[in-house]
Design a protein around this motif. Structure first.
Motif, PDB file in Angstrom:
ATOM      1  N   VAL A   1      -7.509   2.517   4.154  1.00  0.00           N
ATOM      2  CA  VAL A   1      -6.860   1.700   4.626  1.00  0.00           C
ATOM      3  C   VAL A   1      -6.895   1.681   6.667  1.00  0.00           C
ATOM      4  O   VAL A   1      -6.705   0.202   7.220  1.00  0.00           O
ATOM      5  CB  VAL A   1      -5.531   2.720   4.744  1.00  0.00           C
ATOM      6  CG1 VAL A   1      -4.171   2.657   4.863  1.00  0.00           C
ATOM      7  CG2 VAL A   1      -5.588   2.990   3.472  1.00  0.00           C
ATOM      8  N   TYR A   2      -7.787   2.082   6.422  1.00  0.00           N
ATOM      9  CA  TYR A   2      -7.251   2.412   8.699  1.00  0.00           C
ATOM     10  C   TYR A   2      -9.002   1.634   8.969  1.00  0.00           C
ATOM     11  O   TYR A   2     -10.142   1.889   8.041  1.00  0.00           O
ATOM     12  CB  TYR A   2      -7.408   3.646   9.623  1.00  0.00           C
ATOM     13  CG  TYR A   2      -5.845   4.346   8.662  1.00  0.00           C
ATOM     14  CD1 TYR A   2      -5.059   3.317   9.372  1.00  0.00           C
ATOM     15  CD2 TYR A   2      -6.330   4.641   8.639  1.00  0.00           C
ATOM     16  CE1 TYR A   2      -3.763   3.880   9.368  1.00  0.00           C
ATOM     17  CE2 TYR A   2      -4.518   5.563   8.294  1.00  0.00           C
ATOM     18  CZ  TYR A   2      -3.150   5.429   9.062  1.00  0.00           C
ATOM     19  OH  TYR A   2      -2.107   5.190   8.154  1.00  0.00           O
TER      20      TYR A   2
ATOM     21  N   ALA B   1       2.375   4.859   0.492  1.00  0.00           N
ATOM     22  CA  ALA B   1       2.307   5.291   1.481  1.00  0.00           C
ATOM     23  C   ALA B   1       1.249   6.058   1.753  1.00  0.00           C
ATOM     24  O   ALA B   1       1.537   6.942   2.637  1.00  0.00           O
ATOM     25  CB  ALA B   1       4.036   5.879   2.314  1.00  0.00           C
TER      26      ALA B   1
ATOM     27  N   ASP C   1      -1.414   6.746   1.005  1.00  0.00           N
ATOM     28  CA  ASP C   1      -2.643   6.610   0.779  1.00  0.00           C
ATOM     29  C   ASP C   1      -2.911   6.329   2.447  1.00  0.00           C
ATOM     30  O   ASP C   1      -3.799   6.913   3.390  1.00  0.00           O
ATOM     31  CB  ASP C   1      -3.437   5.038   0.602  1.00  0.00           C
ATOM     32  CG  ASP C   1      -3.272   5.096  -1.071  1.00  0.00           C
ATOM     33  OD1 ASP C   1      -3.331   6.010  -1.343  1.00  0.00           O
ATOM     34  OD2 ASP C   1      -3.459   3.352  -0.955  1.00  0.00           O
ATOM     35  N   ARG C   2      -1.400   5.546   3.591  1.00  0.00           N
ATOM     36  CA  ARG C   2      -1.655   6.069   5.043  1.00  0.00           C
ATOM     37  C   ARG C   2      -1.250   7.519   5.458  1.00  0.00           C
ATOM     38  O   ARG C   2      -2.349   8.062   6.596  1.00  0.00           O
ATOM     39  CB  ARG C   2      -1.132   5.277   5.117  1.00  0.00           C
ATOM     40  CG  ARG C   2      -0.923   3.553   4.976  1.00  0.00           C
ATOM     41  CD  ARG C   2       0.171   2.733   5.048  1.00  0.00           C
ATOM     42  NE  ARG C   2       0.236   1.601   6.683  1.00  0.00           N
ATOM     43  CZ  ARG C   2      -0.849   1.357   7.072  1.00  0.00           C
ATOM     44  NH1 ARG C   2      -2.102   1.540   6.792  1.00  0.00           N
ATOM     45  NH2 ARG C   2      -1.007  -0.088   7.493  1.00  0.00           N
ATOM     46  N   LEU C   3      -0.895   8.238   5.084  1.00  0.00           N
ATOM     47  CA  LEU C   3      -0.446   9.178   5.748  1.00  0.00           C
ATOM     48  C   LEU C   3      -1.795  10.319   5.214  1.00  0.00           C
ATOM     49  O   LEU C   3      -1.876  11.453   5.132  1.00  0.00           O
ATOM     50  CB  LEU C   3       0.722   9.949   4.398  1.00  0.00           C
ATOM     51  CG  LEU C   3       1.341  11.721   4.758  1.00  0.00           C
ATOM     52  CD1 LEU C   3       1.888  11.633   6.653  1.00  0.00           C
ATOM     53  CD2 LEU C   3       2.584  11.382   3.872  1.00  0.00           C
TER      54      LEU C   3
ATOM     55  N   MET D   1       1.193  -1.468  -0.078  1.00  0.00           N
ATOM     56  CA  MET D   1       0.168  -0.034  -0.112  1.00  0.00           C
ATOM     57  C   MET D   1       0.518   1.050   0.168  1.00  0.00           C
ATOM     58  O   MET D   1       1.648   0.947   0.956  1.00  0.00           O
ATOM     59  CB  MET D   1      -0.756  -0.410   1.155  1.00  0.00           C
ATOM     60  CG  MET D   1      -2.067   0.691   1.090  1.00  0.00           C
ATOM     61  SD  MET D   1      -3.571   0.633   2.119  1.00  0.00           S
ATOM     62  CE  MET D   1      -3.796  -1.439   1.573  1.00  0.00           C
TER      63      MET D   1
ATOM     64  N   GLN E   1     -10.112   2.617  14.125  1.00  0.00           N
ATOM     65  CA  GLN E   1      -8.410   3.663  13.938  1.00  0.00           C
ATOM     66  C   GLN E   1      -8.521   4.531  13.742  1.00  0.00           C
ATOM     67  O   GLN E   1      -7.691   6.166  14.773  1.00  0.00           O
ATOM     68  CB  GLN E   1      -7.531   2.300  13.428  1.00  0.00           C
ATOM     69  CG  GLN E   1      -6.961   0.998  13.715  1.00  0.00           C
ATOM     70  CD  GLN E   1      -6.412  -0.142  12.534  1.00  0.00           C
ATOM     71  OE1 GLN E   1      -6.631   0.792  11.418  1.00  0.00           O
ATOM     72  NE2 GLN E   1      -5.434  -0.566  13.450  1.00  0.00           N
TER      73      GLN E   1
ATOM     74  N   GLY F   1      -9.417   7.459   4.211  1.00  0.00           N
ATOM     75  CA  GLY F   1      -8.712   6.825   5.332  1.00  0.00           C
ATOM     76  C   GLY F   1      -9.705   5.102   5.733  1.00  0.00           C
ATOM     77  O   GLY F   1      -9.091   3.799   6.259  1.00  0.00           O
TER      78      GLY F   1
END
Length: 114
Positions: free
Chosen positions: A63-64, A3, A5-7, A1, A68, A60
């Motif tokens: 991803v989460y 970064a 997408d997470r950031l 995945m 979370q 989010g």
């Protein structure tokens, strides 16, 4: 995945919390302002918070998990508020505030455990 997408959700949550902190607490610096005016200004500021918070949660969620995202949002809120309280309101946090916030951060960390 990737970064990003997470950031990206984290950055959007950070921005939204800056707006929301001003909407909720910024008026404390202007206690003589009429309550109705404060409410209307706060609603206006909160609009921009929603323009960032909703996409943060939508993006989010890929991803989460929802818990979370909420835990992350709480920690970001506390960090933004700590800076806001000291810088804008002139009310730096004391040791017991930091201890309480640390316990909330531990709770958020637990949400990320499998």
């Amino acid at each position: 995945m990737p970064a990003l997408d997470r950031l990206l959700p984290i950055l959007l949550l950070l921005g939204s919390n800056v707006f929301m902190t001003f909407a909720w607490y910024g008026h404390l610096k202007y206690r003589s302002a009429p309550l109705l005016a404060v409410i209307l200004v706060s609603w206006g500021i909160a609009f921009f918070e929603y323009c960032l918070m909703v996409p943060a949660n939508r993006i989010g969620a890929a991803v989460y998990s929802a818990p979370q995202l909420k835990g992350m949002q709480e920690v970001i809120t506390l960090l933004v508020f700590a800076g806001f309280s000291a810088w804008y309101l002139g009310q730096p946090l004391k040791w017991n505030h930091w201890a309480g916030f640390a316990l909330i951060a531990v709770a958020a960390w637990l949400i990320f455990l499998d």
